[in-house]
Write a protein that holds these residues in place. Structure first.
Motif, mmCIF file in Angstrom:
data_model
loop_
_atom_site.group_PDB
_atom_site.id
_atom_site.type_symbol
_atom_site.label_atom_id
_atom_site.label_comp_id
_atom_site.label_asym_id
_atom_site.label_seq_id
_atom_site.Cartn_x
_atom_site.Cartn_y
_atom_site.Cartn_z
ATOM 1 N N ASP A 55 76.998 -38.297 -14.561
ATOM 2 C CA ASP A 55 78.027 -39.324 -13.561
ATOM 3 C C ASP A 55 79.054 -38.999 -13.435
ATOM 4 N N GLY A 56 80.283 -38.976 -12.112
ATOM 5 C CA GLY A 56 81.729 -38.340 -12.252
ATOM 6 C C GLY A 56 81.232 -37.085 -11.139
ATOM 7 N N ILE A 57 82.278 -36.295 -11.697
ATOM 8 C CA ILE A 57 82.523 -35.179 -10.136
ATOM 9 C C ILE A 57 81.260 -33.860 -10.659
ATOM 10 N N PRO A 58 81.312 -33.043 -9.946
ATOM 11 C CA PRO A 58 79.881 -32.363 -10.366
ATOM 12 C C PRO A 58 80.614 -31.219 -11.039
ATOM 13 N N MET A 59 78.834 -30.468 -11.409
ATOM 14 C CA MET A 59 79.281 -29.665 -12.462
ATOM 15 C C MET A 59 78.297 -28.643 -12.857
ATOM 16 N N GLY A 60 78.075 -27.876 -13.171
ATOM 17 C CA GLY A 60 77.748 -26.775 -13.499
ATOM 18 C C GLY A 60 75.784 -26.661 -12.565
ATOM 19 N N THR A 61 75.424 -27.345 -13.530
ATOM 20 C CA THR A 61 74.350 -27.656 -12.880
ATOM 21 C C THR A 61 73.401 -29.312 -12.433
ATOM 22 N N ARG A 62 74.438 -30.007 -13.119
ATOM 23 C CA ARG A 62 73.931 -31.434 -13.327
ATOM 24 C C ARG A 62 75.206 -32.108 -12.032
ATOM 25 N N SER A 63 74.754 -33.188 -10.804
ATOM 26 C CA SER A 63 75.105 -33.085 -9.910
ATOM 27 C C SER A 63 76.357 -34.262 -9.550
ATOM 28 N N GLY A 64 76.696 -34.774 -11.090
ATOM 29 C CA GLY A 64 77.884 -35.710 -10.682
ATOM 30 C C GLY A 64 77.617 -36.758 -9.637
ATOM 31 N N ALA A 65 78.260 -38.284 -9.061
ATOM 32 C CA ALA A 65 77.402 -39.261 -8.941
ATOM 33 C C ALA A 65 76.965 -39.047 -7.683
ATOM 34 N N VAL A 66 75.896 -39.650 -7.410
ATOM 35 C CA VAL A 66 75.324 -39.633 -5.456
ATOM 36 C C VAL A 66 74.635 -41.084 -5.774
ATOM 37 N N ASP A 67 74.786 -41.046 -4.625
ATOM 38 C CA ASP A 67 74.350 -42.913 -3.313
ATOM 39 C C ASP A 67 72.988 -43.096 -4.387
ATOM 40 N N PRO A 68 73.226 -43.964 -5.166
ATOM 41 C CA PRO A 68 71.839 -44.334 -5.715
ATOM 42 C C PRO A 68 70.507 -44.563 -4.605
ATOM 43 N N GLY A 69 70.847 -45.773 -3.164
ATOM 44 C CA GLY A 69 70.062 -45.058 -2.263
ATOM 45 C C GLY A 69 69.622 -43.867 -2.625
ATOM 46 N N ALA A 70 70.658 -42.634 -2.175
ATOM 47 C CA ALA A 70 69.385 -41.230 -2.350
ATOM 48 C C ALA A 70 68.248 -41.207 -3.035
ATOM 49 N N ILE A 71 68.872 -41.236 -4.629
ATOM 50 C CA ILE A 71 67.731 -41.836 -5.506
ATOM 51 C C ILE A 71 66.484 -42.162 -4.759
ATOM 52 N N LEU A 72 66.750 -43.475 -4.463
ATOM 53 C CA LEU A 72 65.315 -44.322 -3.704
ATOM 54 C C LEU A 72 64.709 -43.319 -2.999
ATOM 55 N N LEU A 73 65.136 -42.626 -2.263
ATOM 56 C CA LEU A 73 65.089 -42.521 -1.044
ATOM 57 C C LEU A 73 63.945 -40.966 -1.378
ATOM 58 N N MET A 74 64.516 -40.489 -2.118
ATOM 59 C CA MET A 74 63.158 -38.902 -2.769
ATOM 60 C C MET A 74 62.308 -39.320 -3.215
ATOM 61 N N ARG A 93 60.487 -43.073 -2.880
ATOM 62 C CA ARG A 93 59.853 -43.459 -2.089
ATOM 63 C C ARG A 93 59.313 -42.980 -0.636
ATOM 64 N N SER A 94 60.204 -41.472 -0.336
ATOM 65 C CA SER A 94 59.876 -40.979 1.104
ATOM 66 C C SER A 94 59.460 -39.563 0.537
ATOM 67 N N PHE A 95 60.557 -39.004 -0.382
ATOM 68 C CA PHE A 95 59.343 -37.768 -0.723
ATOM 69 C C PHE A 95 58.927 -37.618 -1.384
ATOM 70 N N GLY A 96 58.318 -38.745 -2.504
ATOM 71 C CA GLY A 96 57.142 -38.286 -3.590
ATOM 72 C C GLY A 96 57.173 -37.851 -4.589
ATOM 73 N N MET A 97 59.077 -37.786 -4.937
ATOM 74 C CA MET A 97 59.941 -36.838 -6.132
ATOM 75 C C MET A 97 59.167 -37.944 -6.875
ATOM 76 N N THR A 98 58.940 -38.092 -8.350
ATOM 77 C CA THR A 98 58.933 -38.530 -9.661
ATOM 78 C C THR A 98 59.931 -38.919 -10.275
ATOM 79 N N PRO A 99 60.297 -39.381 -11.419
ATOM 80 C CA PRO A 99 61.112 -39.779 -11.829
ATOM 81 C C PRO A 99 61.659 -38.851 -12.978
ATOM 82 N N GLU A 100 60.391 -38.301 -13.041
ATOM 83 C CA GLU A 100 60.471 -36.944 -14.234
ATOM 84 C C GLU A 100 61.735 -35.755 -12.970
ATOM 85 N N GLU A 101 61.053 -36.036 -11.884
ATOM 86 C CA GLU A 101 61.597 -34.144 -11.495
ATOM 87 C C GLU A 101 62.757 -34.467 -10.581
#
Length: 367
Positions: free
Chosen positions: A229-248, A250-258
Motif C-alpha cells: 500500500d501507499g506510494i509506488p515502489m520498485g516493483t510494487r504498485s502502491g495504492a490502487v483503486d479497489p475497483g480496479a482490482i475487482l475489474l481485473m 471480473r472482466s479481465f479474468g485474472m486470478t487472485p494469484e495473478e
C-alpha cells in the motif's frame, strides 16, 4: 572471546547478515547470500578487510544460513554469538515490540503470512534455520517492522469499513518501522530540536513509505494493512483503486494469484517504465517512459509528504533514507520541488541502519 550479536534480514532470494559486538555495537562483519534458489553466492567481509565471495551449495534459506555460519567460523576473531535478531515484517496487533522467539510466537507469526506474503515466510524460514544451526541455547529475537507504528490514534489505523472488519485485523499497521525507529534514535542524538518537532521521514528503496513522526513517535504512515500500500515502489504498485482490482478479476479474468503477482512483482517503477526497478538505471536510461516513471514516483512521494504534514499539523523537517532516498539526488530534488508550497523546513539525509537497530534491541534483551 568477544560477545557478539548476529542480525538476519531474509528476503525471498537473499539473506543479509551483520555481526555486531555486544558491547558498543561495533560492526565486526557484514554480507549477504544472494540468488537463493538459483546460483546462490555469499559475498561477505570483515570490517576493514577485503570481500570474500563463494558459491553456496543448496537452494534454500537453511543452506544460506549455513554459509553465513561457515563464514563466521572461518573468519571470526574469537566471537561468541549470544543472540540472533531477525527482521520480521509483520507482527500484527499482538507484537508491538521486539520479542524472544517461542513456539507460540512462531504460530502467531505464521498466521500473519497472508498479510505479508512476500516477506513473512522467509523471515520464519530464517528463524527455523538459525534455531537449528546456531543452537537452541542461543536466543532468537523477532524485531518487527510494524512495531514502531503501534499505539497510533484510531484515526490513523482505520479504513472506512465496518468496525467488525477492523476487529478481525483489517486495519492499517504500517511498515519500515525498524528504519524509522533508527531515524528517531539518530535525530534524538544529533538533532534534538528536530526530534522534538514534526518530522516527515521517507524510507525510499525498492520498498518505500513515508512516516509522520512527532517527538520520535509514529503518528501516521503511508503503508496500510500490507506492504504493497501507499506510494509506488520498485516493483510494487502502491495504492490502487479497489475497483480496479475487482475489474481485473471480473472482466479481465485474472486470478487472485495473478493479481497478487502483478501488484507485488510487476508494477511500480518496473511496470511504469517497462525497463527496470532500479532508479540509477532509469536515470541513466533517460527514455520517456523512464522519465515518466520517476516523475510519477516523485509526485506521489511529495503528495504523501503533504498528507503526513497535515497529520502532524505542519512540517519542521523532511528526512530521506533508504537506497533511493540516500543516493538518488535528482529524485530527492524533484520531491522537494513539489513540496515547495509547504514552506520552509529542514532537509536531512540519514543512512538507513535497521540492522544496528535490531542489534540494539537484542543487546537490551540480553541485558
Amino acid at each position: 572471546m568477544i560477545a557478539a550479536i548476529l542480525t538476519l534480514n531474509a528476503g525471498s532470494s537473499s539473506l543479509k547478515f551483520r555481526v555486531f559486538a555486544r558491547e558498543g555495537l561495533a560492526l565486526l562483519a557484514r554480507g549477504a547470500v544472494s540468488r537463493i534458489g538459483a546460483d546462490a553466492e555469499l559475498v561477505a567481509e570483515l570490517t576493514g578487510a577485503s570481500q570474500v565471495r563463494s558459491p553456496v551449495a543448496g537452494g534454500d534459506h537453511a543452506a544460506a544460513m549455513q554459509a553465513v555460519l561457515d563464514f563466521i567460523d572461518a573468519h571470526d576473531e574469537g566471537w561468541r554469538i549470544e543472540a540472533v535478531a531477525h527482521r520480521i515484517v509483520h507482527g500484527g496487533t499482538r507484537y508491538t515490540r521486539s520479542t524472544p522467539v517461542t513456539p507460540q510466537v512462531l504460530v502467531d507469526l505464521a498466521a500473519l503470512i497472508p498479510l505479508a506474503p512476500l516477506h513473512q515466510p522467509h523471515g520464519l524460514a530464517a528463524i527455523a534455520a538459525a534455531r537449528r544451526l546456531v543452537g537452541e541455547d542461543v536466543p532468537n529475537l523477532a524485531c518487527f517492522d510494524t512495531a514502531f507504528h503501534a499505539g497510533r490514534d484510531a484515526l490513523f489505523t482505520h479504513f472506512a469499513l465496518p468496525e467488525p472488519l477492523f476487529e478481525q485485523g483489517v486495519r492499517r499497521y504500517g511498515f519500515h518501522g525498524l528504519s524509522y525507529q533508527w531515524l528517531a534514535q539518530v535525530l534524538a542524538r544529533d538533532h534534538p530540536e528536530l526530534h522534538r518537532g514534526r518530522v516527515v521521514a521517507a524510507h525510499l528503496g525498492n520498498g518505500a513509505s513515508l512516516c509522520a513522526m512527532h517527538q520520535g513517535r509514529s503518528v501516521d504512515t503511508t503503508m496500510g494493512m500490507t506492504a504493497v500500500d501507499g506510494i509506488p515502489m520498485g516493483t510494487r504498485s502502491g495504492a490502487v483503486d479497489p475497483g480496479a482490482i475487482l475489474l481485473m478479476q471480473r472482466s479481465f479474468g485474472m486470478t487472485p494469484e495473478e493479481i497478487e503477482d502483478l501488484i507485488y512483482n510487476r508494477s511500480g517503477l518496473l511496470g511504469m517504465s517497462g525497463r527496470s526497478n532500479d532508479v540509477a538505471a532509469l536515470l541513466t536510461d533517460g527514455s520517456a517512459q523512464s522519465r515518466f516513471a520517476l516523475d510519477f514516483f516523485a509526485l506521489r512521494c511529495a503528495q504523501a509528504a503533504a498528507a503526513m504534514a497535515v497529520s502532524l499539523g505542519g512540517i519542521d523537517a523532511m528526512v530521506f533514507t533508504g537506497g533511493i532516498g540516500e543516493n538518488a539526488a535528482p529524485v530527492r530534488e524533484a520531491i522537494l520541488r513539489h513540496m515547495a508550497p509547504l514552506g520552509d523546513f529542514a532537509t536531512l539525509v540519514i543512512p538507513a541502519n535497521e540492522e544496528c537497530m535490531m542489534a540494539m534491541e537484542a543487546a537490551a534483551l540480553l541485558a
